[in-house]
Design an enzyme around this catalytic site. Structure first.
Site, PDB file in Angstrom:
ATOM      1  N   LEU A   1      -3.654  -6.021  -5.520  1.00 18.11           N
ATOM      2  CA  LEU A   1      -2.615  -4.987  -5.378  1.00 18.11           C
ATOM      3  C   LEU A   1      -1.388  -5.469  -4.584  1.00 18.11           C
ATOM      4  CD1 LEU A   1      -2.154  -1.980  -6.079  1.00 18.11           C
ATOM      5  CD2 LEU A   1      -2.976  -1.446  -3.786  1.00 18.11           C
ATOM      6  N   ASP A   2      -0.199  -5.235  -5.132  1.00 14.74           N
ATOM      7  CA  ASP A   2       1.067  -5.596  -4.486  1.00 14.74           C
ATOM      8  C   ASP A   2       1.180  -7.093  -4.207  1.00 14.74           C
ATOM      9  OD1 ASP A   2       1.666  -2.895  -4.521  1.00 14.74           O
ATOM     10  OD2 ASP A   2       0.994  -2.552  -2.477  1.00 14.74           O
ATOM     11  N   GLU A   3       0.392  -7.896  -4.922  1.00 15.75           N
ATOM     12  CA  GLU A   3       0.431  -9.341  -4.698  1.00 15.75           C
ATOM     13  C   GLU A   3       0.874 -10.100  -5.948  1.00 15.75           C
ATOM     14  OE1 GLU A   3       0.105 -11.374  -2.245  1.00 15.75           O
ATOM     15  OE2 GLU A   3      -0.517 -10.010  -0.655  1.00 15.75           O
TER      16      GLU A   3
ATOM     17  N   GLY B   1       0.797  -1.222   0.000  1.00 12.85           N
ATOM     18  CA  GLY B   1       0.000   0.000   0.000  1.00 12.85           C
ATOM     19  C   GLY B   1       0.822   1.260   0.000  1.00 12.85           C
TER      20      GLY B   1
END
Lengths: 284, 284, 284, 284
Positions: free
Chosen positions: C226-228, C200
């Site tokens: 997100l961010d994964e 995040g």
């Protein structure tokens, strides 16, 4: 799955080698579980390491069948069981952090080896670690005068134990040219500097005097040319102006033991191939 | 908060220095925001860097008042505004990755400096970066015969621009002894090896030939003794047998530019103090 | 030597794949110059990357002949010229250190790519670097309300430029699920933390608050989560208690740009293969 | 030189602290040999560590004289002999690589500590190392039901041995909130991940599943909030797609033991000061 075999080979590069080798293994019913190769385009040399499950095929048969292929391509090669513990002779002087570390890693099964003996130019009492239990300890003191005799004893020990690898785990005596030739390709030393910087004695003191901002360690095969043998593994750590030579020695112990242990593991798993004065290391 | 001053000093060690210095600053109504010191117990020397908010006290007054203390302790010292952009002259040959990197860092405010000029022995067209706009570019070609003249021009440029630091950002000409003496302590070079390994020319090719498993870069002050000046910063990265000299050159560019930029930043923030042939670096 | 082709493939593991592939290439008169494979024994999947000199054989013929083999083994595969510059679209917001870095690497030939455009949600004036000359710049401002339209424009741009890779070089807008699906496997993002830590916003501030002793950056494929997305490359650097969030931002810039550049290079050289939510990276 | 004392202190920041502290020491005839301070400008807190040679002055006198100063500034502080071996209790479960490592470092004098006992929830036979000789071993088995009793015994042991530090050297039981409160600030744990990534159980398996390219370890003070305590030290190493969870476990052992050992050394040398949920670490 049967216990895999490891085929390690090198030869002059030419088209079709990988196809020939893997074709043969496929035809034998083997299943490759790990394979790496390296084309040295500058030297026109080819290197390969294959770990394969022989399936139901007899290991000896696979080995024999590979002979003609190796001959055809002019290969230097070995084909060995991956799970066989290699016979290793450890040598040490006063500082035993690398020795203790190797013994511990063997003990917990991290490095698969059969330690056939520990040799030191100092008596057993000089060794701090207690993990020696059950491992033959050989005190071979040395002076300038007795060096030839001492090395003769060492050589006899290598032969008697059929040691496949000799590890100089901070053994602080320089081997004679004869001895290095005899142990060529099967003797690993840990030098406590980031070679080629600070060859010779007291490298941490040299490093301190020069004011470097990183110190390191180098594991290499032993050759007649001191601290010039083919490098297997290296690592470094940052130091500051505040580090005394003694601080560097302390920090260096950690680097030395992990660099040496990694080099020994890589060698025993047939991951290191010689390429002239350099090495090819298939890390996996 | 007023803009802090930075006091950097070194002297022979003796009891009470810290108390004397910080006592003086307290008495002037200054507030310390960052302080580091180093007692070199082996050389019996003391080093200190203090950043302090002068409060309402006049800067010049603080500086003047410190003179007698410095005299009493035999200190080498400077006291400067932290926010003042130092005048820097950048020098480059054909490879401009370090130059482009320094220009970019200056542009975004990461390194606070006033770039008073860029000097090259090659014409401006050789430079890839476009960040040069507005910065005087000086083409000073050089041959064996014209070296004395070229260096005379360079010297004139340093004086005319009142450059406080000269950065050899992959400037591939060896400075004369006279020139290195003239620039002593205010000229930083980036050498593309992990010194003291691989001095001199073509270090990546040397590294490849030796078969090292890590390559590095070294930022150091320039001295008459080539590649032997006091080291400011070093870093390394792992390489494998598969790396050609060209791969090392590519990897090395990244190491060179970050090592040089860090050395320049540290120098400009008065974080680097000379200790004979070594440096004390207060990283903060 | 002709310009090599790169064959990258993955399929379910079974005996004989390497023999089949390399046998075919040998039969076509191709010479392998680099090859790597990986058997994922846990997932029973096989991955391979081969760079080979096609010799005098027609490239299209080799490609066509490989089709049936790929079909037989159920391979996902590509076979492309190594020297062809891939079309890349770069996206940026306010911080342009990654953008400037990629542009510079392209300019000096370090990363072989054809930059078909730069997209930003900020106007061109926000970009510091001057290396943009000649590259189309697209200002696509975005608000919550205009997001669908903005993404439609972006999508049109991707299609019009036939971009093969989209690089989010510190583009600070979250893509919609639709957009991430559309760009699946061909969109790389740089996240300024060592994922999975500090997902995040404001990761350096999170890192400072948590008091970690190292900060890092992560380059990954963009997914709806997100961010994964699958991680391609990561790196870190040590920080101390003295580092403010701003210091971390400064240090982080260096990590971000080298991690992103490495990921882009690896991707463009067909060295990255997807393995579910993870990647296989053949570093060479 | 007499054996130095170490003064470690923290308090709200205000002008003149360094001058006051060092002035007092100078007045006592002490000679500072090492000093570090940190102004946390964000939290307005000040931290300092001074090692000083008391000269001919009585230690107790110096300590008493410092009391009023500490009171005036509202300092949390300690003043201890640097050479005094602190009493340490080591705790372990089945994996004893960290334990063996700490025992070895103590044995060769690298970490100055008095190991007052080793506690395990497994019997002595589970421990591989032989360096236990002469150190009391306490087998404190634990089940969900017996946890309160086991922790009562542990607490009694801490009091009886007057342990100043408890080290969880891969002790795999979660301490109760009561116990963590009781041991607050004097209990160090090694977590086998790069926190805050992969909290909780089986971090290497989590890391493998996520496909990270680096794994690490974190030494931190134990708090009621699991894996959330103030971080003392962290380190990482690169891994590739080829690493199985077991390979990560093997690599991780090296990281864990050096990270824990460094944290223990730093703590015992009074180099770690608490700053809320974070630490100030004066590395020297």
């Amino acid at each position: 799955m049967s216990q895999p075999l490891i085929l390690a080979l090198s030869c002059a590069d030419r088209p079709g080698i990988v196809a020939r080798v893997t074709g043969y293994l496929a035809q034998c019913g083997c299943n490759i579980v790990e394979a790496q190769q390296f084309d040295d385009l500058l030297e026109n040399k080819f290197f390969m390491r294959v770990a394969f499950d022989p399936g139901t095929t007899d290991r000896e048969e696979i080995r024999e069948g590979f002979g003609p292929i190796a001959l055809e391509y002019g290969m230097a090669w070995t084909m060995q069981r991956r799970d066989r513990a290699r016979r290793v002779l450890l040598m040490v002087s006063k500082f035993d952090h690398c020795l203790a570390d190797l013994l511990y890693r063997q003990r917990i099964g991290e490095i698969n080896m059969d330690i056939v003996g520990v040799v030191s130019n100092h008596p057993r009492e000089a060794v701090t670690t207690h993990l020696l239990d059950g491992i033959p300890f050989h005190h071979l003191p040395i002076t300038k005068e007795t060096k030839p005799e001492q090395e003769a004893k060492l050589r006899a020990l290598v032969e008697e134990t059929r040691a496949e690898l000799v590890v100089l785990a901070r053994y602080m005596q320089v081997l004679s040219d004869d001895m290095t030739r005899y142990l060529s390709g099967r003797c690993i030393n840990i030098h406590h500097s980031f070679l080629p910087g600070f060859k010779g004695a007291k490298p941490y003191h040299q490093a301190h005097a020069r004011g470097v901002k990183m110190i390191g360690a180098t594991a290499h095969y032993v050759t007649a040319d001191l601290d010039e043998g083919p490098i297997i593994h290296q690592d470094v750590e940052a130091v500051t102006h505040a580090a005394t030579p003694e601080d560097m020695v302390r920090k260096g112990r950690d680097i030395e033991r992990r660099v040496l242990a990694e080099a020994v593991r890589l060698h025993l798993e047939e991951r290191v191939l010689l390429n002239g004065g350099r090495t090819v290391v298939f890390k996996g």
